[in-house]
Design a protein around this motif. Structure first.
Motif, short mmCIF file in Angstrom:
data_model
loop_
_atom_site.label_atom_id
_atom_site.label_comp_id
_atom_site.label_asym_id
_atom_site.label_seq_id
_atom_site.Cartn_x
_atom_site.Cartn_y
_atom_site.Cartn_z
N THR A 133 0.85 -1.19 0.00
CA THR A 133 0.00 0.00 0.00
C THR A 133 0.88 1.24 0.00
N PHE B 204 -3.74 10.55 1.29
CA PHE B 204 -4.32 9.33 0.74
C PHE B 204 -3.66 8.11 1.35
N TYR B 205 -4.47 7.08 1.46
CA TYR B 205 -3.99 5.73 1.71
C TYR B 205 -4.52 4.90 0.55
N LEU B 206 -3.62 4.20 -0.14
CA LEU B 206 -4.00 3.54 -1.38
C LEU B 206 -3.59 2.08 -1.40
N THR C 193 -7.01 3.83 -7.79
CA THR C 193 -7.00 5.28 -7.72
C THR C 193 -7.99 5.77 -6.67
N LYS C 194 -7.70 6.99 -6.19
CA LYS C 194 -8.60 7.67 -5.27
C LYS C 194 -8.62 9.14 -5.62
N GLU C 195 -9.74 9.76 -5.32
CA GLU C 195 -9.86 11.19 -5.59
C GLU C 195 -10.46 11.87 -4.37
N ASN C 196 -9.94 13.07 -4.07
CA ASN C 196 -10.47 13.83 -2.95
C ASN C 196 -10.35 15.30 -3.30
N LYS D 74 -5.94 13.84 -6.75
CA LYS D 74 -6.22 12.50 -7.24
C LYS D 74 -4.93 11.71 -7.19
N SER D 75 -5.01 10.48 -6.73
CA SER D 75 -3.81 9.67 -6.60
C SER D 75 -4.05 8.29 -7.18
N THR E 299 -3.19 2.09 7.31
CA THR E 299 -3.05 3.54 7.42
C THR E 299 -2.43 3.91 8.76
#
Lengths: 109, 112
Positions: free
Chosen positions: A31, A47-49, A53-56, A60-61, B100
């Motif tokens: 991760t 972000f934690y991935l 992908t993730k967007e906030n 975006k990551s 996390t």
């Protein structure tokens, strides 16, 4: 460090523009976390991935575990986005979070 | 989001003295970490701690360093004796079962 390589090392943006930061891993990463260290020194979780992908908001990551890299895209940069962005690779087997050297971002009006 | 607290925020001590850095992790978290950041440099892993034991430590975790969390109170990093090269910001982090890690605001240690 060499195990987590961030690019660019420094970046200057005009307010309202877009950019992308990159993190390449030479270690196994299960991760990824992205942080912003603000001028006061505090680390803010961005972000934690897991792979994907993730967007906030304007951020975006993406994390591609097969190609061993992660990216952080910043859209419509604002002055308060200034600071040092760190990516960190987590390996479940070792339990360690390994940080990159950081990208120093300066957003100018 | 979840908050990790660190006490004190700043500490100035003379070389050779002992110092204890305190971390109040997120209440239901099980895994605890210390990291060291020298000014302007990257964050470096020192140690992780779980179930009352050190699970892994880096080469930066010298013999003068020790960690403990007596009876669920603060998770502490003790340096005895301190050296000039121990001057840095020390960050505590904690996590539950997932990956996390949540970081505290850091303790700025200056050894004179």
């Amino acid at each position: 460090g060499d195990k987590v390589k961030q690019s660019p090392s420094a970046l200057s943006l005009q307010e309202g523009t877009n950019s992308a930061l990159r993190c390449n891993f030479s270690i196994a990463a299960t991760t990824v976390q992205w942080f912003l260290q603000n001028p006061r020194g505090s680390l803010i979780n961005l972000f934690y991935l897991v792979p994907g992908t993730k967007e906030n908001g304007r951020l975006k990551s993406a994390f591609d575990s097969k190609e061993s890299y992660s990216t952080l895209h910043i859209r419509d940069a604002q002055l308060e986005d200034s600071g040092t962005y760190f990516c960190a690779a987590y390996n479940t087997n070792t339990g360690k979070l390994t940080f990159g050297d950081g990208t120093v971002l300066t957003v100018k009006p | 989001g979840p908050k990790v607290l660190q006490i004190p925020s700043h500490q100035i001590i003379d070389m050779g003295q002992m110092v204890t850095l305190n971390c109040d992790p997120v209440s239901n978290h099980l895994y605890f970490y210390w990291y060291k950041q020298i000014l302007g440099q990257q964050m470096e892993f020192l140690v992780n701690f779980y179930n009352g034991k050190v699970m892994e430590k880096s080469k930066l975790f010298k013999d003068q360093f020790s960690v403990e969390r007596p009876d669920g109170s603060y998770f502490t990093l003790k340096i005895q004796p301190t050296a000039l090269e121990d001057s840095a910001v020390y960050f505590c982090a904690s996590r539950q079962g997932g990956d996390t890690q949540y970081f505290g605001p850091g303790t700025r240690l200056l050894v004179l």
